[in-house]
Design a protein around this motif. Structure first.
Motif, short mmCIF file in Angstrom:
data_model
loop_
_atom_site.label_atom_id
_atom_site.label_comp_id
_atom_site.label_asym_id
_atom_site.label_seq_id
_atom_site.Cartn_x
_atom_site.Cartn_y
_atom_site.Cartn_z
N UNK A 98 0.79 -1.30 -0.04
CA UNK A 98 0.12 0.21 -0.02
C UNK A 98 0.85 1.19 -0.28
N UNK A 99 0.38 2.18 -0.88
CA UNK A 99 1.31 3.30 -1.03
C UNK A 99 0.70 4.58 -0.76
N UNK A 100 1.64 5.81 0.04
CA UNK A 100 1.09 6.76 0.41
C UNK A 100 0.87 7.74 -0.95
N UNK A 101 -0.26 8.36 -1.06
CA UNK A 101 -0.63 9.28 -2.23
C UNK A 101 -0.64 10.92 -1.35
N UNK A 102 -1.42 11.21 -0.62
CA UNK A 102 -1.55 12.41 -0.14
C UNK A 102 -2.41 12.59 1.23
#
Length: 123
Positions: A44-48
């Protein structure tokens, strides 16, 4: 706290989508709201993220320019505007929340999660 993400779908490369995250269950003053994504086989990847009170925004470096986070206090909703979409943006997108103004970026640092909405970008 309940978070309901929506707005995903199938879009052609170069297109745009706006995701919504409807929040309920309490007042969110003093909360940080985040958007993440997870592609198949990837972490899972952070966007904003955005602070509910002041509206301060924070972005992953790789997401700056094409993604914009915003919130509507009256509607208790956080948005993610995504432009110039690419096939590599295909993922399940999640909204998350935590009772803090600190701009957390790691998934484990968030307490509440929405169910996710699928975004598929065709080439």
């Amino acid at each position: 706290v309940q978070l309901q993400a929506s707005g995903g779908g199938l879009v052609q490369a170069g297109g745009s989508l706006r995701l919504s995250c409807a929040a309920s269950g309490r007042t969110f003053s003093g909360y940080i709201m985040g958007w993440f994504r997870q592609a198949p086989g990837k972490e899972r990847e952070f966007i904003a993220a955005i602070t509910w009170s002041s509206g301060s925004t924070y972005y992953a470096d790789s997401m700056k320019g094409r993604f914009t986070i915003s919130r509507d206090n009256a509607k208790n909703t956080v948005y993610l505007q995504m432009n110039s979409l690419k096939p590599e943006d295909t993922a399940v997108y999640y909204c998350a929340a935590r009772g803090s103004d600190y701009p957390y970026r790691m998934p484990a640092e968030y307490i509440y999660w929405g169910q996710g909405t699928q975004v598929t970008v065709s080439s």
